[in-house]
Design a protein around this motif. Structure first.
Motif, PDB file in Angstrom:
ATOM      1  N   VAL A   1       0.837  -1.205   0.000  1.00 22.07           N
ATOM      2  CA  VAL A   1       0.000   0.000   0.000  1.00 22.07           C
ATOM      3  C   VAL A   1       0.872   1.256   0.000  1.00 22.07           C
ATOM      4  N   ILE A   2       1.905   1.276   0.833  1.00 24.71           N
ATOM      5  CA  ILE A   2       2.790   2.439   0.894  1.00 24.71           C
ATOM      6  C   ILE A   2       3.513   2.629  -0.436  1.00 24.71           C
TER       7      ILE A   2
ATOM      8  N   VAL B   1       2.686   1.519  -3.517  1.00 24.15           N
ATOM      9  CA  VAL B   1       1.777   1.883  -4.610  1.00 24.15           C
ATOM     10  C   VAL B   1       1.373   3.353  -4.485  1.00 24.15           C
ATOM     11  N   ALA B   2       1.074   3.793  -3.270  1.00 29.64           N
ATOM     12  CA  ALA B   2       0.721   5.205  -3.081  1.00 29.64           C
ATOM     13  C   ALA B   2       1.889   6.114  -3.453  1.00 29.64           C
ATOM     14  N   ALA B   3       3.101   5.716  -3.063  1.00 28.41           N
ATOM     15  CA  ALA B   3       4.280   6.527  -3.392  1.00 28.41           C
ATOM     16  C   ALA B   3       4.517   6.574  -4.898  1.00 28.41           C
TER      17      ALA B   3
ATOM     18  N   LEU C   1       2.212   6.096  -7.309  1.00 25.57           N
ATOM     19  CA  LEU C   1       1.131   6.840  -7.955  1.00 25.57           C
ATOM     20  C   LEU C   1       1.267   8.352  -7.775  1.00 25.57           C
ATOM     21  N   ILE C   2       1.837   8.762  -6.672  1.00 24.91           N
ATOM     22  CA  ILE C   2       2.027  10.195  -6.438  1.00 24.91           C
ATOM     23  C   ILE C   2       3.394  10.649  -6.956  1.00 24.91           C
TER      24      ILE C   2
ATOM     25  N   THR D   1       4.476  13.305 -10.330  1.00 27.81           N
ATOM     26  CA  THR D   1       5.016  14.540  -9.769  1.00 27.81           C
ATOM     27  C   THR D   1       6.463  14.732 -10.178  1.00 27.81           C
TER      28      THR D   1
END
Length: 146
Positions: free
Chosen positions: A71-72, A74-76, A78-79, A83
């Protein structure tokens, strides 16, 4: 023959600086991931011990750590990837404009596509190690400690 300006010769000497910065940022990201996972698992070790006392196997407890790592990561990704592409392009336009060189896009897709995959693999390995390290105590020892 045309001779390149001295500024461009000096700029060529700085070719390794972006790789150094990227390596430093990757190490900081890895340290942040390890810290986040270990802190999260330690903070919830009592909850995991209660679940283990109710029948959760050690493999399932390690799976909780792996899920958190995924989860950590994938979130990193995706962001961070979009960016990074946008900010990198913007900063490069500014730098290239100041040294009067063309600022056309030079983004190659293989590294851009491989970076998220490598990040996910590193996150999985890190999460597996962190979960194994944090869940090595027996549930009774974890519940007995204050």
């Amino acid at each position: 023959l045309a001779v390149p300006p001295a500024d461009l010769k000096n700029l060529a000497r700085l070719r390794s600086v972006p790789w150094f910065v990227a390596t430093l940022i990757a190490l900081l990201a890895l340290a942040s991931l390890v810290h986040a996972l270990v802190t999260m698992l330690q903070r919830h070790s009592r909850d995991l011990a209660v679940l283990a006392a109710l029948g959760m196997t050690p493999r399932q407890r390690r799976g909780v750590g792996l899920s958190a790592g995924i989860v950590i990561a994938v979130a990193a990704v995706l962001i961070g990837v979009p960016t990074g592409i946008v900010l990198g392009r913007w900063v490069w336009r500014i730098v290239a404009g100041r040294v009067y060189i063309p600022s056309g896009p030079v983004l190659t897709w293989p590294p851009t596509a491989l970076t998220p995959l490598i990040a996910l693999v590193v996150a999985l390995v890190t999460a597996a190690l962190a979960a194994r390290w944090v869940t090595r105590r027996t549930p009774s020892a974890e519940l007995h400690s204050d």
